[in-house]
Design an enzyme around this catalytic site. Structure first.
Site, PDB file in Angstrom:
ATOM      1  N   ASP A  29      -4.082  -8.273   0.160  1.00  0.00           N
ATOM      2  CA  ASP A  29      -4.998  -8.393   0.942  1.00  0.00           C
ATOM      3  C   ASP A  29      -4.240  -9.129   2.287  1.00  0.00           C
ATOM      4  O   ASP A  29      -3.245  -9.548   2.036  1.00  0.00           O
ATOM      5  CB  ASP A  29      -6.142  -9.126   0.484  1.00  0.00           C
ATOM      6  CG  ASP A  29      -7.471  -8.990   1.099  1.00  0.00           C
ATOM      7  OD1 ASP A  29      -7.387  -8.384   2.597  1.00  0.00           O
ATOM      8  OD2 ASP A  29      -8.615  -9.123   0.567  1.00  0.00           O
TER       9      ASP A  29
ATOM     10  N   GLU B 281     -17.368 -11.549   4.761  1.00  0.00           N
ATOM     11  CA  GLU B 281     -16.747 -12.280   3.925  1.00  0.00           C
ATOM     12  C   GLU B 281     -17.235 -13.749   3.977  1.00  0.00           C
ATOM     13  O   GLU B 281     -18.666 -13.814   3.946  1.00  0.00           O
ATOM     14  CB  GLU B 281     -15.256 -12.218   4.464  1.00  0.00           C
ATOM     15  CG  GLU B 281     -14.637 -10.832   4.582  1.00  0.00           C
ATOM     16  CD  GLU B 281     -13.208 -10.633   4.804  1.00  0.00           C
ATOM     17  OE1 GLU B 281     -12.432 -11.681   4.431  1.00  0.00           O
ATOM     18  OE2 GLU B 281     -12.906  -9.582   5.445  1.00  0.00           O
TER      19      GLU B 281
HETATM   20  C1  BGC Z   1     -10.567  -8.373   3.534  1.00  0.00           C
HETATM   21  C2  BGC Z   1     -10.165  -7.006   2.768  1.00  0.00           C
HETATM   22  C3  BGC Z   1      -9.768  -5.946   3.775  1.00  0.00           C
HETATM   23  C4  BGC Z   1      -8.726  -6.411   4.939  1.00  0.00           C
HETATM   24  C5  BGC Z   1      -8.392  -5.750   5.974  1.00  0.00           C
HETATM   25  C6  BGC Z   1      -9.348  -8.911   4.414  1.00  0.00           C
HETATM   26  O1  BGC Z   1      -9.878 -10.015   4.994  1.00  0.00           O
HETATM   27  O2  BGC Z   1     -10.717  -9.305   2.245  1.00  0.00           O
HETATM   28  O3  BGC Z   1     -11.346  -6.466   2.113  1.00  0.00           O
HETATM   29  O4  BGC Z   1      -9.318  -4.816   3.338  1.00  0.00           O
HETATM   30  O5  BGC Z   1      -9.317  -7.691   5.425  1.00  0.00           O
HETATM   31  O6  BGC Z   1      -9.290  -5.659   6.969  1.00  0.00           O
HETATM   32  C1  BGC Z   2      -9.637  -8.935  10.747  1.00  0.00           C
HETATM   33  C2  BGC Z   2     -10.245  -8.617   9.457  1.00  0.00           C
HETATM   34  C3  BGC Z   2      -9.932  -9.383   8.296  1.00  0.00           C
HETATM   35  C4  BGC Z   2      -9.874 -10.797   8.521  1.00  0.00           C
HETATM   36  C5  BGC Z   2      -9.159 -11.791   7.687  1.00  0.00           C
HETATM   37  C6  BGC Z   2      -9.918 -10.473  10.799  1.00  0.00           C
HETATM   38  O1  BGC Z   2      -9.344 -10.874  12.003  1.00  0.00           O
HETATM   39  O2  BGC Z   2     -10.442  -8.365  11.825  1.00  0.00           O
HETATM   40  O3  BGC Z   2      -9.947  -7.308   9.192  1.00  0.00           O
HETATM   41  O4  BGC Z   2     -10.546  -8.975   7.155  1.00  0.00           O
HETATM   42  O5  BGC Z   2      -9.334 -11.350   9.945  1.00  0.00           O
HETATM   43  O6  BGC Z   2      -9.404 -13.015   7.888  1.00  0.00           O
END
Ligand code: BGC
Ligand code: BGC
Length: 629
Positions: free
Chosen positions: A299, A501
């Site tokens: 991830d 998230e």
């Molecule tokens: C998320 C993932 C996602 C990745 C890319 C992460 O923060 O947990 O689910 O695929 O970001 O955006």
């Molecule tokens: C991104 C997301 C990612 C996240 C993780 C964001 O800045 O746009 O895709 O999941 O950071 O912390």
């Protein structure tokens, strides 16, 4: 045949004038494993490490794609080009691809995106209900169809790798990612996630799916997170191995059996260790026991969380079985650290080759060497009326009717006055929730779609007056004599603000007090009150429920407001059933407490009232405001 190929291969090695285009790995008629071995044998260590590197597109210096032989790029949530149009996405991704094809070996990039409810970062794309809503449909064929359309819209923009489906089995609805999962129930998650994967990948791997997050993300405990100000997300899954295997592993078993070739590791921990460091679960269980032959992707900066010592973290993760590292920012640091670790012998060349084999295998299987660019014929269909019609159907089937006193629904055609209430009634961004245009989602006119208000206006008869008030006061709603108007029906839309998230972790899921006063106010002016709740999870709704004649859990439906009104106005029946048990109070959260409680849930798992259609769907209003390039 094999001998013939071997002879050809030898011939190419001997004739120095043979063109680079004739290398065996470029021959699509060769078996994939032979192509992999041929290509691997030509690669330097630097090129191999490049393949293991997945960089966020805003961080990459394009020349480095060529110079460092980078293997993959991604758009994070909100990682769109300016201006955000499907055409610009295609141009952007093709542009990056050119840099990869300019390397000596010309290994195409794999470009990834979180198209978790449609191609949701793209303006104008079809946005489906989030998975929790699809869970309510209990309809694997429909789920597969939503995924197939998502794949088409992705391929139109040159993206063949989706970080979906989320196969988490959320056990605590306070989790900000609850809506990304289909259900609290392992069997239902497994069934629908498998359908999604099959729909997305198709017979010949149209777009690569990525079941995530391996494993147990849905079982993390409230208060165990150590990330930012998160409470549950990225926390600790505090269960024994038997429970982990029984509740959280089955969707992965099914996914691997159904051709999953990329799996993303979870930020969460188990048994005192970050998942990204779990050699036992990643290598022994996933790759060994389950027989997963694709590649494991980290991830977003997930490896970094293993240890403050970055080099140690990288060594641990790669040796645990992580094949590709999603590096949000400093890819040079990652590459340098891996090179040094290989030189020191901390990571073996065998392990590097294993990782690269897995990645190349998938790139060949995806057909990237033959079709590295966007599929231009598909661009015209992004957000088309045909695609959105499927989303609209998914919305209707996702609705769960929780209350329907006196058969308040479906609504009759001959209404004089309809009140539409709530800011969320005219807000496409709130309908979409998180992971839409922006990572966290965004209220307001973020993309094209039909709001609830627009859908109601399109659904009523010509004789009906529709009046909208965000606050539900209707002070100006008076008749010719200056008397305050009374509505036959008030349709009140309540909503959670968008989140994604850990930013959506919420300790208190009680509906805000103001929502109940709003309903009380509206009741005084309307004969029947219909409440539509837009939310990423069940909320504590007891008081609001009392004020409503009919109450609909609409989850996060996406761009198709008509999917809701189709059921309200009887063009389609209500058929959805709860994918989560519905708590009567916060004492019922997490799920385990509800199961052990003497007090019954407000509504049990699987609950849902039904109606029968009263009108012909052929007469329902058409989707009008489609994206035009
Ligand atoms: C998320 C993932 C996602 C990745 C890319 C992460 O923060 O947990 O689910 O695929 O970001 O955006
Ligand atoms: C991104 C997301 C990612 C996240 C993780 C964001 O800045 O746009 O895709 O999941 O950071 O912390």
């Amino acid at each position: 045949m094999k001998y013939f190929r071997l002879l050809l291969l030898l011939a190419f090695c001997l004739i120095p004038t043979a063109s680079a285009q004739d290398e065996p790995y470029r021959d699509s008629a060769m078996p994939i494993e032979a192509r992999v071995e041929d290509l691997l044998a030509r690669m330097s260590l630097e090129e191999k490490i490049g393949q293991m590197t997945l960089v966020e597109k805003n961080s990459i210096a394009p020349d480095d794609i060529t110079g460092l032989a980078i293997g993959g790029l991604l758009s994070g949530g909100g990682g769109y080009p300016q201006p955000n149009t499907p055409e610009n996405w295609a141009a952007m991704v093709d542009g990056f691809q050119e840099y990869a094809l300019a390397t000596p070996l010309g290994i195409p990039l794999i470009y990834g995106v979180d198209a978790v409810h449609g191609h949701n970062n793209v303006f104008g794309a079809t946005i489906f209900p989030h998975n929790i809503g699809l869970g309510a449909t209990r309809n694997p064929q429909l789920v597969a169809e939503t995924a197939r359309i998502t794949a088409l819209e992705m391929a139109a923009t040159g993206i063949f790798w989706n970080y979906a489906p989320v196969v988490a089995v959320p056990q605590d609805i306070r989790w900000g990612r609850t809506y990304e999962g289909f259900s609290e129930d392992t069997v239902l998650v497994t069934e629908l996630a498998t359908a999604y994967l099959n729909g997305l990948q198709g017979e010949d791997l149209a777009v690569l799916g990525t079941p995530k997050h391996f494993v147990g993300d849905g079982g993390a405990v409230w208060g165990s997170s150590t990330t930012n100000n998160y409470a549950l997300d990225q926390g600790v899954t505090d269960v024994d191995e038997e429970t982990l295997r029984a509740v959280h592993l089955p969707p992965y078993q099914a996914a691997v059996q159904n051709g999953a070739l990329s799996i993303m590791i979870s930020f969460s921990s188990w048994g005192g260790m970050k998942m990204h460091a779990q050699q036992y679960l990643i290598t022994d269980v996933l790759k060994g026991e389950l027989g997963f032959s694709g590649f494991v992707v980290s991830d977003w900066g997930g490896i970094d969380q293993i240890s403050p010592d970055y080099a140690a973290a990288v060594v641990t993760a790669i040796n645990a079985g992580v094949d590709m590292n999603m590096v949000p920012y400093d890819y040079r640091r990652f590459i340098g650290v891996v090179e040094a670790a290989v030189e020191r012998g901390d990571i073996s060349l065998e392990r590097i080759d294993d990782a690269v084999r897995r990645i190349l295998r998938v790139k060949f299987a995806l057909g990237l060497f033959e079709q590295p660019f966007h599929v231009a014929e598909l661009l015209a269909d992004v957000g088309s009326a045909e695609h959105r019609a499927v989303a609209r159907e998914a919305v209707s089937e996702s609705l769960v009717l929780l209350k329907n006193e006196g058969d308040a629904l479906p609504l009759p055609a001959d209404l004089n006055t309809v009140f539409v209430v709530g800011t969320a009634a005219d807000d496409i961004g709130l309908q979409n929730g998180g992971w839409t245009i922006e990572w966290q989602g965004v209220p307001g006119d973020s993309t094209i779609g039909t709001t609830m208000l627009e859908a109601v206006e399109a659904s009523v008869s010509d004789q009906t007056t529709v009046i909208f008030s965000p606050s539900g006061r209707f002070r100006d709603a008076v008749d010719a004599n200056g008397q305050l108007l009374r509505a036959d029906v008030a349709i009140v839309v309540l909503a959670e603000a968008p989140y994604a998230e850990g930013q959506g972790d919420r300790e208190d899921l009680n509906l805000p007090e103001g929502n109940v006063t709003l309903l009380e106010r509206v009741r005084e002016r309307a004969d029947r009150v219909v409440v539509i709740l837009l939310s990423g999870r069940p909320l504590i709704i007891n008081d609001a429920l009392e004020q409503a004649d009919a109450f609909v859990a609409a989850w996060l439906p996406g761009t198709e407001g008509l999917g809701v009104t189709d059921a309200l106005f009887g063009y389609r029946p209500f058929t959805g059933t709860l994918p989560h048990s519905w708590p009567a109070s916060m004492d019922h959260v997490p799920l385990e407490r509800m199961l052990n409680s003497a007090v019954a849930p407000l509504f049990p798992f699987g609950f849902g009232l039904t109606t029968t259609a009263t009108r012909d769907f052929a007469d329902a209003p058409a989707i009008t405001d489609v994206y035009v390039p």
